[in-house]
Scaffold this motif. Structure first.
Motif, PDB file in Angstrom:
ATOM      1  N   PRO A 622       1.287   3.351  -8.189  1.00 42.40           N
ATOM      2  CA  PRO A 622       1.193   3.233  -9.645  1.00 42.40           C
ATOM      3  C   PRO A 622       2.038   4.257 -10.401  1.00 42.40           C
ATOM      4  CG  PRO A 622      -0.752   4.341  -8.804  1.00 42.40           C
ATOM      5  CD  PRO A 622       0.059   3.935  -7.607  1.00 42.40           C
ATOM      6  N   LEU A 623       2.709   5.150  -9.666  1.00 45.23           N
ATOM      7  CA  LEU A 623       3.599   6.108 -10.331  1.00 45.23           C
ATOM      8  C   LEU A 623       4.881   5.421 -10.792  1.00 45.23           C
ATOM      9  CD1 LEU A 623       3.217   9.129  -7.886  1.00 45.23           C
ATOM     10  CD2 LEU A 623       1.989   8.715 -10.023  1.00 45.23           C
ATOM     11  N   LYS A 624       5.109   4.196 -10.299  1.00 49.07           N
ATOM     12  CA  LYS A 624       6.289   3.425 -10.671  1.00 49.07           C
ATOM     13  C   LYS A 624       5.843   2.037 -11.139  1.00 49.07           C
ATOM     14  CE  LYS A 624       9.024   5.809  -7.130  1.00 49.07           C
ATOM     15  NZ  LYS A 624       9.842   5.643  -5.893  1.00 49.07           N
ATOM     16  N   LYS A 625       6.805   1.259 -11.606  1.00 48.95           N
ATOM     17  CA  LYS A 625       6.501  -0.107 -12.029  1.00 48.95           C
ATOM     18  C   LYS A 625       5.839  -0.873 -10.892  1.00 48.95           C
ATOM     19  CE  LYS A 625       8.761  -4.344 -13.592  1.00 48.95           C
ATOM     20  NZ  LYS A 625      10.040  -4.983 -13.959  1.00 48.95           N
ATOM     21  N   VAL A 626       4.766  -1.574 -11.213  1.00 48.44           N
ATOM     22  CA  VAL A 626       3.992  -2.283 -10.199  1.00 48.44           C
ATOM     23  C   VAL A 626       4.250  -3.779 -10.289  1.00 48.44           C
ATOM     24  CG1 VAL A 626       1.687  -2.804  -9.341  1.00 48.44           C
ATOM     25  CG2 VAL A 626       2.191  -0.523 -10.226  1.00 48.44           C
ATOM     26  N   THR A 627       4.726  -4.345  -9.186  1.00 44.39           N
ATOM     27  CA  THR A 627       4.865  -5.790  -9.057  1.00 44.39           C
ATOM     28  C   THR A 627       4.447  -6.169  -7.644  1.00 44.39           C
ATOM     29  OG1 THR A 627       7.140  -5.758  -8.230  1.00 44.39           O
ATOM     30  CG2 THR A 627       6.855  -5.757 -10.623  1.00 44.39           C
ATOM     31  N   ALA A 628       4.417  -7.465  -7.379  1.00 40.07           N
ATOM     32  CA  ALA A 628       4.053  -7.927  -6.041  1.00 40.07           C
ATOM     33  C   ALA A 628       5.054  -7.447  -5.002  1.00 40.07           C
ATOM     34  CB  ALA A 628       3.956  -9.444  -6.021  1.00 40.07           C
ATOM     35  N   ASP A 629       6.314  -7.201  -5.424  1.00 39.30           N
ATOM     36  CA  ASP A 629       7.367  -6.794  -4.492  1.00 39.30           C
ATOM     37  C   ASP A 629       7.653  -5.299  -4.528  1.00 39.30           C
ATOM     38  OD1 ASP A 629       7.750  -9.493  -3.795  1.00 39.30           O
ATOM     39  OD2 ASP A 629       9.068  -9.788  -5.532  1.00 39.30           O
ATOM     40  N   SER A 630       6.893  -4.530  -5.299  1.00 36.68           N
ATOM     41  CA  SER A 630       7.178  -3.096  -5.415  1.00 36.68           C
ATOM     42  C   SER A 630       6.757  -2.352  -4.150  1.00 36.68           C
ATOM     43  CB  SER A 630       6.479  -2.507  -6.643  1.00 36.68           C
ATOM     44  OG  SER A 630       5.077  -2.662  -6.553  1.00 36.68           O
ATOM     45  N   GLU A 631       7.052  -1.068  -4.133  1.00 40.10           N
ATOM     46  CA  GLU A 631       6.873  -0.217  -2.947  1.00 40.10           C
ATOM     47  C   GLU A 631       5.483  -0.353  -2.308  1.00 40.10           C
ATOM     48  OE1 GLU A 631       6.825   4.585  -1.866  1.00 40.10           O
ATOM     49  OE2 GLU A 631       7.088   3.893  -3.933  1.00 40.10           O
ATOM     50  N   ILE A 632       5.484  -0.464  -0.986  1.00 35.23           N
ATOM     51  CA  ILE A 632       4.237  -0.498  -0.225  1.00 35.23           C
ATOM     52  C   ILE A 632       3.901   0.922   0.225  1.00 35.23           C
ATOM     53  CG2 ILE A 632       3.084  -1.371   1.838  1.00 35.23           C
ATOM     54  CD1 ILE A 632       3.592  -3.512  -0.211  1.00 35.23           C
ATOM     55  N   VAL A 633       2.692   1.350  -0.014  1.00 29.35           N
ATOM     56  CA  VAL A 633       2.232   2.679   0.402  1.00 29.35           C
ATOM     57  C   VAL A 633       1.280   2.500   1.577  1.00 29.35           C
ATOM     58  CG1 VAL A 633       1.074   4.807  -0.292  1.00 29.35           C
ATOM     59  CG2 VAL A 633       2.437   3.528  -1.961  1.00 29.35           C
ATOM     60  N   GLU A 634       1.746   2.862   2.763  1.00 28.22           N
ATOM     61  CA  GLU A 634       0.893   2.772   3.943  1.00 28.22           C
ATOM     62  C   GLU A 634      -0.098   3.937   3.950  1.00 28.22           C
ATOM     63  OE1 GLU A 634       0.703   0.271   5.690  1.00 28.22           O
ATOM     64  OE2 GLU A 634       2.574  -0.799   5.315  1.00 28.22           O
ATOM     65  N   THR A 635      -1.310   3.661   4.349  1.00 27.20           N
ATOM     66  CA  THR A 635      -2.368   4.663   4.296  1.00 27.20           C
ATOM     67  C   THR A 635      -3.237   4.590   5.540  1.00 27.20           C
ATOM     68  OG1 THR A 635      -2.431   4.505   1.879  1.00 27.20           O
ATOM     69  CG2 THR A 635      -4.322   5.524   2.943  1.00 27.20           C
ATOM     70  N   ALA A 636      -3.604   5.770   6.059  1.00 25.25           N
ATOM     71  CA  ALA A 636      -4.527   5.829   7.200  1.00 25.25           C
ATOM     72  C   ALA A 636      -5.924   5.467   6.710  1.00 25.25           C
ATOM     73  CB  ALA A 636      -4.514   7.226   7.804  1.00 25.25           C
ATOM     74  N   LYS A 637      -6.456   4.353   7.193  1.00 25.01           N
ATOM     75  CA  LYS A 637      -7.784   3.917   6.771  1.00 25.01           C
ATOM     76  C   LYS A 637      -8.797   3.888   7.909  1.00 25.01           C
ATOM     77  CE  LYS A 637      -6.572   1.213   2.671  1.00 25.01           C
ATOM     78  NZ  LYS A 637      -6.753  -0.070   1.970  1.00 25.01           N
TER      79      LYS A 637
END
Length: 759
Positions: A622-637
């Protein structure tokens, strides 16, 4: 919205009121002693009642008392029935409900969702003295006790749940706390001014359902409700996502296409001539501001964000962009057939108002009903002084800016020095040492934008990331002056700084670093780089590790000049959104290279409304423009990956070696397993507690670049030849850690002082 009137410019106190008591009453007997037949306001809190300005209910209670209202406290009531909420009788105006200084879920559960064994805000640290989601439960019970009495919720738990939010503990998006709690109103942020105005208006006979123009308030309204006909609605999805494109009109269509229409109807409408009005710049700005102030931003509905992670991330971005009280607009979010309406954030308190809040007549002790019981939070905080509020750092994992705002609100020097004298003269057990003089951040005292007009129009999420803003004043001279005057007070032997230090700001003022290191460090100074890798730091909005290196050089140099052996204690977060296994490995290698063996470490905990929580849930940035194709942030879940990330921070702990060996093998870095100086973790040894199951032994002795650590140890030359990847840090002899001889206290449950959080 309401204008910023001074908190203490109000009606005089009631002449019939009894003299002020040392404590606000918690029982009918105490009310009788004061000559009260009822309370105007009853405050219900999940914390023990400690009459000190670092504890929210004491601060709110004393503020309302100063306005002439009779205030009672119900602390940690039995929530299994409404009876405990009737103990002080029916309040004349309202119930004020809070979970306490901490979010109840953070207070009760660890980052691994395990129940904590104690509660720092309860006598003797006893656990389970408050329910999960305390605000919701308390508000429902208060309503059950007296159905016709307004219920107002507030403090950090309510503040961070004012819109639809991801809930880590149930792993789903939950509704705003307003419809769940059935409260009449929610106060968020620094709510003193709204609270005073609201209480006076209720006392004058206004209905709470008619009070809709107070900044820092949220409430439920019918869907589509607007304050007036002159208000407009702005659809937030147009901020980041294009709306539908209407078809172009035919420029050659001069008339209607219907040939059968009457010629009069078919004719072009008569042009209306309007005179041109030339407006001054000031008039245009005033008109734009009036339109801006009467525009509400409609966020995607709860039903939408609960099922669409992209829209959730978009909502989070818009919400945070509307957080500056100088330019924020009202927001509204549909929940079913009703709307949650949020007025703009509260305006910051002026310095004299901050002084008034902290200068009130606090007893500075726990309520006598607790007897000799120890309250850990009080023991930790009783010799400390809060000098400011707010934080413009904008760290994505932290909730301070969402709650207290980005504009720093500071107390005056005389007010702070008076409080130190009160601690010296009134606080039992004081031996001459002030344990802390800070706040959410130790060194943001009286720092502000150089231009008020720029501050009010700014929409940056941080004043210090990616670089320190050119408009931010970084002069630490006022803080240096405060330090010097504080330690010159008779009877004060030492003033320590324990709040988190923003070291990228500190290096702008070498004089401040020298003052701090020479006089205000008790051997150890805690700072929080949080990570070493740029990818992770960019998701945290934290400076690069180079800023830490610059501060460390100053710290070591000034400590040497002062003739003191002092050490920096860095804090790091494991499993933060955007962190890979390689990032955690590189951090572990950095720790080993710098000879750090950490004791207390933290795994990322997604708290409501934080931007890092948005990354965790939605995998969007959310620090940048959000769209369906915007940056993916991988997270340890997964639990195992989160445990392995945390284990990297404590690579020296034998309990972590099995999971680290397995992780290193999986990463193809088995060359880092061994008993030499260049290895991160040792080979398996029979002396390890419990040994290993056969399957575990096999996993840890196979894989690319992994030696059979159960066979005879190979010669050093052969071992080097087999290792496919060299250790990135230079080889060195094993040295004892600089922290190995330092005694540390056992880990305690978290304590929040006025929203304080490490920086």
């Amino acid at each position: 919205m309401n204008s910023p009137t001074n908190l203490f410019a109000t009606v005089p106190k009631r002449s019939s009121r009894a003299p002020a008591a040392p404590f606000l009453p918690m029982s009918r007997a105490e009310m009788d002693a004061l000559g009260w037949d009822s309370c105007d306001v009853i405050l219900v809190t999940g914390d023990a009642y400690i009459d000190h300005p670092s504890f929210g209910m004491a601060l709110v209670g004393r503020l309302l008392e100063a306005q002439g209202f009779r205030v009672g406290i119900i602390a940690q009531p039995d929530w299994l029935s409404a009876e405990a909420f009737r103990v002080l009788g029916k309040p004349n105006l309202y119930f004020g409900v809070t979970a306490g200084n901490m979010d109840s879920m953070v207070n009760r559960y660890t980052a691994d969702r395990k129940i904590r064994s104690d509660d720092a805000y309860t006598p003797n640290g006893e656990p389970n003295k408050r329910p999960d989601r305390t605000v919701t439960v308390y508000a429902q019970r208060a309503r059950e006790a007296f159905p016709d009495v307004p219920v107002i919720i507030g403090s950090i738990e309510a503040s961070l749940r004012r819109i639809a939010h991801y809930d880590y503990w149930s792993d789903k998006v939950r509704r705003s706390v307003l419809p769940d709690s059935k409260a009449d109103m929610l106060l968020f942020g620094n709510a003193e001014r709204a609270l005073v105005d609201l209480t006076h208006r209720l006392a004058s006979g206004e209905n709470i359902k008619d009070i809709r123009n107070l900044r820092g308030t949220a409430f439920m309204v019918p869907q589509g409700w607007l304050p007036g006909d002159d208000w407009g609605v702005h659809n937030s999805t147009r901020v980041d996502v294009p709306g539908k494109v209407d078809a172009h009109h035919d420029p050659y269509a001069m008339a209607q296409e219907d040939k059968s229409a009457c010629a009069t109807d078919n004719a072009q409408p008569k042009e209306v001539v309007k005179p041109i009005r030339i407006m001054s710049r000031e008039e245009r700005l005033a008109m734009a501001k009036e339109k801006h102030d009467k525009t509400v931003v409609r966020l995607p509905s709860y039903e939408t964000v609960s099922t669409d992670p992209v829209m959730y991330a978009h909502t989070s971005r818009v919400f945070h962009l509307e957080s500056n009280p100088g330019n924020a607009r009202a927001m509204v979010q549909a929940h079913g057939e009703r709307d949650v309406w949020l007025n703009p954030p509260p305006l910051p308190l002026a310095m004299d108002e901050m002084d008034g809040v902290y200068d009130m007549n606090y007893a500075r002790a726990p309520h006598p009903s607790y007897g000799k019981a120890k309250i850990p939070a009080w023991d930790m905080i009783r010799f400390s002084v809060n000098i400011m509020r707010g934080c413009f750092g904008g760290c994505t994992f932290c909730s301070i800016t969402e709650h207290e705002g980005r504009i720093i609100q500071s107390r005056s020097e005389p007010s702070i020095l008076r409080e130190i004298e009160h601690i010296r003269d009134k606080t039992k057990g004081f031996t001459g040492t002030i344990s802390d003089m800070g706040g959410p951040t130790a060194n943001m005292y009286r720092l502000a934008c150089k231009d008020k007009a720029i501050e009010e129009s700014c929409r940056r999420l941080s004043c210090v990331y990616p670089t320190i803003c050119v408009n931010l004043g970084t002069d630490h001279s006022k803080l240096i002056s405060l330090y010097r005057k504080a330690r010159a007070i008779p009877g004060i032997k030492k003033v320590l700084i324990s709040s988190g230090l923003r070291y990228d700001l500190a290096v702008r003022s070498p004089e401040y670093v020298k003052e701090l290191v020479t006089h205000h460090v008790g051997g150890l100074l805690k700072i929080a780089p949080e990570h070493t890798e740029e990818g992770t730091l960019s998701k945290m909005m934290k400076p690069g590790i180079g800023a830490y290196d610059e501060f460390k050089e100053m710290f070591d140099r000034f400590s040497l000049e002062a003739g003191k052996k002092q050490y920096l204690i860095p804090y790091f977060i494991a499993a933060h959104p955007g962190t890979t296994d390689e990032d955690m490995l590189n951090l572990a290698l950095w720790l080993k290279k710098n000879n750090f063996k950490l004791d207390q470490v933290q795994t990322f905990m997604p708290t409501p409304m934080a931007m890092a929580t948005t990354m965790y849930y939605s995998r969007k940035n959310p620090l940048k423009k959000v769209t369906a194709d915007s940056e993916i942030v991988e997270t340890a879940k997964s639990g195992k990956v989160r445990r392995s990330h945390k284990a990297f921070l404590r690579y020296q702990d034998p309990a972590n070696w099995p999971i680290l060996r397995e992780t290193l093998v999986k990463m193809g870095r088995g060359d880092l397993i061994g008993n030499g100086d260049r290895h991160l973790v040792p080979s398996w040894q029979a002396s390890e507690d419990g040994g290993l199951a056969a399957g575990e032994r096999k996993r840890q002795t196979s894989g690319a670049g992994t030696l059979d650590k159960f066979a005879a140890a190979p010669k050093r030359k052969t071992e080097r030849a087999l290792a496919p990847t060299p250790f990135i840090a230079p080889e060195s002899k094993v040295r004892p850690s600089i922290l190995a001889t330092i005694k540390t206290k056992p880990k305690a449950a978290p304590v929040a002082k006025a929203g304080a959080r490490r920086k």
